[in-house]
Design a protein around this motif. Structure first.
Motif, PDB file in Angstrom:
ATOM      1  N   GLY A  99     -65.724   7.129  60.956  1.00  0.00           N
ATOM      2  CA  GLY A  99     -65.360   8.069  59.907  1.00  0.00           C
ATOM      3  C   GLY A  99     -63.937   7.847  59.427  1.00  0.00           C
ATOM      4  N   GLY A 100     -63.607   8.453  58.298  1.00  0.00           N
ATOM      5  CA  GLY A 100     -62.267   8.314  57.750  1.00  0.00           C
ATOM      6  C   GLY A 100     -62.231   8.588  56.266  1.00  0.00           C
ATOM      7  N   LEU A 101     -61.364   7.865  55.567  1.00  0.00           N
ATOM      8  CA  LEU A 101     -61.127   8.088  54.144  1.00  0.00           C
ATOM      9  C   LEU A 101     -62.390   7.812  53.330  1.00  0.00           C
ATOM     10  CD1 LEU A 101     -58.845   8.595  51.963  1.00  0.00           C
ATOM     11  CD2 LEU A 101     -58.700   6.112  51.807  1.00  0.00           C
ATOM     12  N   ASP A 102     -62.697   8.722  52.418  1.00  0.00           N
ATOM     13  CA  ASP A 102     -63.872   8.563  51.549  1.00  0.00           C
ATOM     14  C   ASP A 102     -63.450   7.863  50.263  1.00  0.00           C
ATOM     15  OD1 ASP A 102     -66.179   8.707  50.081  1.00  0.00           O
ATOM     16  OD2 ASP A 102     -66.596  10.808  50.557  1.00  0.00           O
ATOM     17  N   VAL A 135     -70.629   9.728  66.880  1.00  0.00           N
ATOM     18  CA  VAL A 135     -69.639  10.807  66.754  1.00  0.00           C
ATOM     19  C   VAL A 135     -68.844  10.538  65.483  1.00  0.00           C
ATOM     20  CG1 VAL A 135     -67.756  12.054  67.859  1.00  0.00           C
ATOM     21  CG2 VAL A 135     -69.500  10.945  69.273  1.00  0.00           C
ATOM     22  N   THR A 136     -68.882  11.484  64.547  1.00  0.00           N
ATOM     23  CA  THR A 136     -68.243  11.288  63.245  1.00  0.00           C
ATOM     24  C   THR A 136     -67.046  12.210  63.068  1.00  0.00           C
ATOM     25  OG1 THR A 136     -69.610  12.903  62.053  1.00  0.00           O
ATOM     26  CG2 THR A 136     -70.491  10.669  62.273  1.00  0.00           C
ATOM     27  N   PHE A 137     -66.120  11.779  62.200  1.00  0.00           N
ATOM     28  CA  PHE A 137     -64.911  12.552  61.915  1.00  0.00           C
ATOM     29  C   PHE A 137     -64.415  12.145  60.532  1.00  0.00           C
ATOM     30  CE2 PHE A 137     -64.047   8.803  64.456  1.00  0.00           C
ATOM     31  CZ  PHE A 137     -63.148   8.104  63.666  1.00  0.00           C
ATOM     32  N   GLY A 138     -63.448  12.886  60.008  1.00  0.00           N
ATOM     33  CA  GLY A 138     -62.827  12.531  58.732  1.00  0.00           C
ATOM     34  C   GLY A 138     -63.670  12.884  57.520  1.00  0.00           C
ATOM     35  N   GLN A 139     -63.207  12.431  56.353  1.00  0.00           N
ATOM     36  CA  GLN A 139     -63.843  12.788  55.087  1.00  0.00           C
ATOM     37  C   GLN A 139     -65.288  12.291  54.987  1.00  0.00           C
ATOM     38  OE1 GLN A 139     -61.346  11.222  51.984  1.00  0.00           O
ATOM     39  NE2 GLN A 139     -59.732  12.761  52.266  1.00  0.00           N
ATOM     40  N   THR A 140     -65.591  11.182  55.632  1.00  0.00           N
ATOM     41  CA  THR A 140     -66.922  10.576  55.504  1.00  0.00           C
ATOM     42  C   THR A 140     -67.882  11.021  56.605  1.00  0.00           C
ATOM     43  OG1 THR A 140     -66.192   8.654  56.769  1.00  0.00           O
ATOM     44  CG2 THR A 140     -66.045   8.515  54.366  1.00  0.00           C
ATOM     45  N   ALA A 141     -67.517  12.032  57.378  1.00  0.00           N
ATOM     46  CA  ALA A 141     -68.330  12.441  58.535  1.00  0.00           C
ATOM     47  C   ALA A 141     -69.768  12.752  58.136  1.00  0.00           C
ATOM     48  CB  ALA A 141     -67.687  13.641  59.217  1.00  0.00           C
ATOM     49  N   MET A 191     -78.649  11.641  68.968  1.00  0.00           N
ATOM     50  CA  MET A 191     -77.436  12.385  69.346  1.00  0.00           C
ATOM     51  C   MET A 191     -76.333  12.108  68.331  1.00  0.00           C
ATOM     52  SD  MET A 191     -77.365  11.982  73.513  1.00  0.00           S
ATOM     53  CE  MET A 191     -77.506  10.196  73.560  1.00  0.00           C
ATOM     54  N   ILE A 192     -76.029  13.089  67.499  1.00  0.00           N
ATOM     55  CA  ILE A 192     -74.980  12.962  66.476  1.00  0.00           C
ATOM     56  C   ILE A 192     -74.116  14.208  66.542  1.00  0.00           C
ATOM     57  CG2 ILE A 192     -74.447  12.688  64.021  1.00  0.00           C
ATOM     58  CD1 ILE A 192     -77.173  11.396  63.656  1.00  0.00           C
ATOM     59  N   ARG A 193     -72.822  14.016  66.566  1.00  0.00           N
ATOM     60  CA  ARG A 193     -71.901  15.158  66.620  1.00  0.00           C
ATOM     61  C   ARG A 193     -70.749  14.932  65.643  1.00  0.00           C
ATOM     62  NH1 ARG A 193     -70.302  18.299  71.047  1.00  0.00           N
ATOM     63  NH2 ARG A 193     -72.450  18.022  71.758  1.00  0.00           N
ATOM     64  N   HIS A 194     -70.405  15.955  64.875  1.00  0.00           N
ATOM     65  CA  HIS A 194     -69.265  15.939  63.956  1.00  0.00           C
ATOM     66  C   HIS A 194     -68.100  16.643  64.642  1.00  0.00           C
ATOM     67  CE1 HIS A 194     -67.442  17.538  59.909  1.00  0.00           C
ATOM     68  NE2 HIS A 194     -66.639  16.695  60.533  1.00  0.00           N
ATOM     69  N   VAL A 195     -66.957  15.949  64.776  1.00  0.00           N
ATOM     70  CA  VAL A 195     -65.760  16.545  65.369  1.00  0.00           C
ATOM     71  C   VAL A 195     -64.601  16.435  64.384  1.00  0.00           C
ATOM     72  CG1 VAL A 195     -66.506  16.035  67.725  1.00  0.00           C
ATOM     73  CG2 VAL A 195     -65.089  14.377  66.499  1.00  0.00           C
ATOM     74  N   ASP A 196     -63.500  17.060  64.722  1.00  0.00           N
ATOM     75  CA  ASP A 196     -62.379  17.127  63.780  1.00  0.00           C
ATOM     76  C   ASP A 196     -61.577  15.832  63.702  1.00  0.00           C
ATOM     77  OD1 ASP A 196     -63.043  19.703  63.130  1.00  0.00           O
ATOM     78  OD2 ASP A 196     -61.534  20.639  64.433  1.00  0.00           O
ATOM     79  N   ASN A 197     -61.461  15.110  64.817  1.00  0.00           N
ATOM     80  CA  ASN A 197     -60.565  13.958  64.830  1.00  0.00           C
ATOM     81  C   ASN A 197     -60.925  13.007  65.970  1.00  0.00           C
ATOM     82  OD1 ASN A 197     -59.328  15.090  67.234  1.00  0.00           O
ATOM     83  ND2 ASN A 197     -58.219  16.479  65.855  1.00  0.00           N
ATOM     84  N   VAL A 198     -60.212  11.883  66.045  1.00  0.00           N
ATOM     85  CA  VAL A 198     -60.480  10.864  67.052  1.00  0.00           C
ATOM     86  C   VAL A 198     -60.212  11.385  68.458  1.00  0.00           C
ATOM     87  CG1 VAL A 198     -59.703   8.618  67.949  1.00  0.00           C
ATOM     88  CG2 VAL A 198     -60.110   8.913  65.508  1.00  0.00           C
TER      89      VAL A 198
END
Length: 450
Positions: A354-357, A376-382, A396-403
């Motif tokens: 994840g990161g900049l979109d 595990v995804t994070f950032g603008q493209t989560a 198993m997929i999880r969206h979190v705030d940061n690395v």
């Protein structure tokens, strides 16, 4: 350093500071130019600008006033990160003021020849490999550009006994006039930085600038497996040296029967190479070709390839924690780099991404997610990456705030024998200053698990 007089009493604007702007401004001042520096950061928060003012250089901070261009500047040296759509750059172009990057200054003053490396992926690894091979071969290399010290700083110290090995971005190459490396490498070209360049065509032309001033006295090492790089080579006036990971070639660097070859000469068996990942064979072939053209002996090349295992943030092995191996591939700022990382492993992977979109989707990742057991995804493209993961059948997929938060979550999904891989497929700038910062946070989070 060559003593040149072309900048004496010339009025020059250095636009944007950071390391390259500070070095360029100081060099131009030393060369007798009337230098003005303009940086957006306020002067009170800008130690770089304060240091330049102490040298007697005019400093304007806090904004980029377009009317500044009416002061009669003969040249602008811009920070590579400032796009050509910037009003100051557009205003300079309208006024007919030439715009360069500091790489051009480095070339003008350097006594040493350059080996320039560009491409979408693999630049840093290739640059490091070339440097290490020349170093082992006693060719006195210096390293510069995105990977090392600012080029115009390195060039001030270089002599004709050195080689300057330099990693070059498309941003830097758009700002050259006479820069001409003795050896140029184009690793590959894929869609990237289109938010800066606007079109893939403009991006390709920027990369092609690495060979625009070459003649039949210089060499261009290019990827023969790609149409884009073959077309650049076809237009080049340099001696062209192809490399290929898929075809045996009549000349250049290639693979045959499990061996690396250069011009029909066996160099090293692939099994003896320490650097992991099939994608790194491109980097190895191009670096080996540059080393051979520089006069490095086979023994030195072999020693480097048997011991060099990678550079920081590029598929970097971090640690093993309770049977899980952690890899930091924070430099994977596009989908191709992440695909390459995924192909390097034949065991279950927990992917952190994840990161900049930049507006692109990630559908091309789907065929390569077969070994990914958790995402595990994070950032603008989560959310985009979550959708791609669902399409690939990842349960198993999880969206979190940061690395920092992603690492313990990834660990909770894992079992002994798994790989936990940070390979974001995106730039870092939505949350982090650089991919290096993002990677360092990942490494720190891994060590906290112990």
């Amino acid at each position: 350093m060559k003593q040149i007089n072309s900048y004496v009493h010339k009025k020059i604007l250095v636009l944007g500071l950071a390391k390259s702007g500070v070095t360029a401004a100081s060099l131009l001042h030393k060369l007798g130019a009337f230098v003005t520096v303009n940086d957006k950061k306020p002067f009170s928060e800008n130690p770089e600008a304060q240091g330049l003012l102490e040298q007697g250089i005019k400093v304007i901070c806090g904004e980029h006033p377009v009317e500044l261009l009416d002061e009669g500047f003969e040249l602008i040296v811009k920070n590579p990160g400032i796009p050509y759509s910037n009003p100051m750059i557009q205003g300079a172009i309208e006024r007919g003021i030439p715009v360069i990057t500091e790489v051009e200054l480095a070339y003008e003053i350097s006594e040493a020849p350059f080996i320039g490396i560009t491409g979408t992926n693999g630049k840093t690894t290739t640059t490091t490999l070339v440097f290490e091979m020349l170093k082992r071969g006693n060719k006195n290399p210096l390293i510069a550009g995105n990977i090392g010290t600012v080029a115009s700083g390195v060039a001030q110290e270089a002599t004709n006994d050195n080689w300057i090995v330099i990693e070059l971005s498309s941003f830097q190459l758009m700002g050259i006039n006479t820069f001409n490396p003795k050896i140029a490498i184009i690793t590959n070209i894929y869609d990237a930085h289109l938010d800066y360049h606007g079109t893939k065509k403009e991006y390709i032309e920027a990369k092609a600038n690495i060979t625009k001033n070459q003649t039949d006295c210089e060499y261009l090492i290019y990827n023969a497996d790609q149409h884009e790089t073959r077309e650049i080579a076809r237009r080049s006036k340099a001696i062209t040296i192809p490399f290929s990971t898929t075809n045996e070639l009549e000349k250049g660097a290639y693979i045959k029967n499990g061996w690396i070859y250069f011009n029909e000469e066996q160099i090293i068996e692939i099994e003896k190479i320490a650097l992991p990942g099939r994608h790194n064979l491109e980097n190895i072939l191009s670096a080996m070709a540059a080393a051979k053209l520089s006069g490095v002996e086979n023994e030195a090349i072999q020693e480097v390839l048997q011991t060099f295992s990678g550079v920081r943030h590029r598929l970097q092995y971090v640690a093993e924690v309770n049977g899980r191996k952690f890899y930091n591939d924070s430099k994977a700022t596009n989908t191709l780099a992440t695909i390459n990382a995924l192909q390097a492993f034949n065991r279950p992977v927990i992917l952190l991404a994840g990161g900049l979109d930049r507006g692109n989707d990630f559908d091309e990742l789907i065929p390569y997610l077969k070994n990914v057991k958790a995402l595990v995804t994070f950032g603008q493209t989560a959310n985009k990456l979550k959708s791609v993961g669902e399409q690939a059948g990842i349960k198993m997929i999880r969206h979190v705030d940061n690395v920092d938060m992603a690492v313990p979550v990834a660990y909770s999904f894992s079992e002994p024998g798994d790989v936990i891989l940070l390979s974001p497929a995106c730039a870092s700038w939505d949350q982090y200053k650089s991919f290096e910062v993002r990677g360092d946070i990942f490494i720190d989070a891994v060590h906290k698990l112990n």
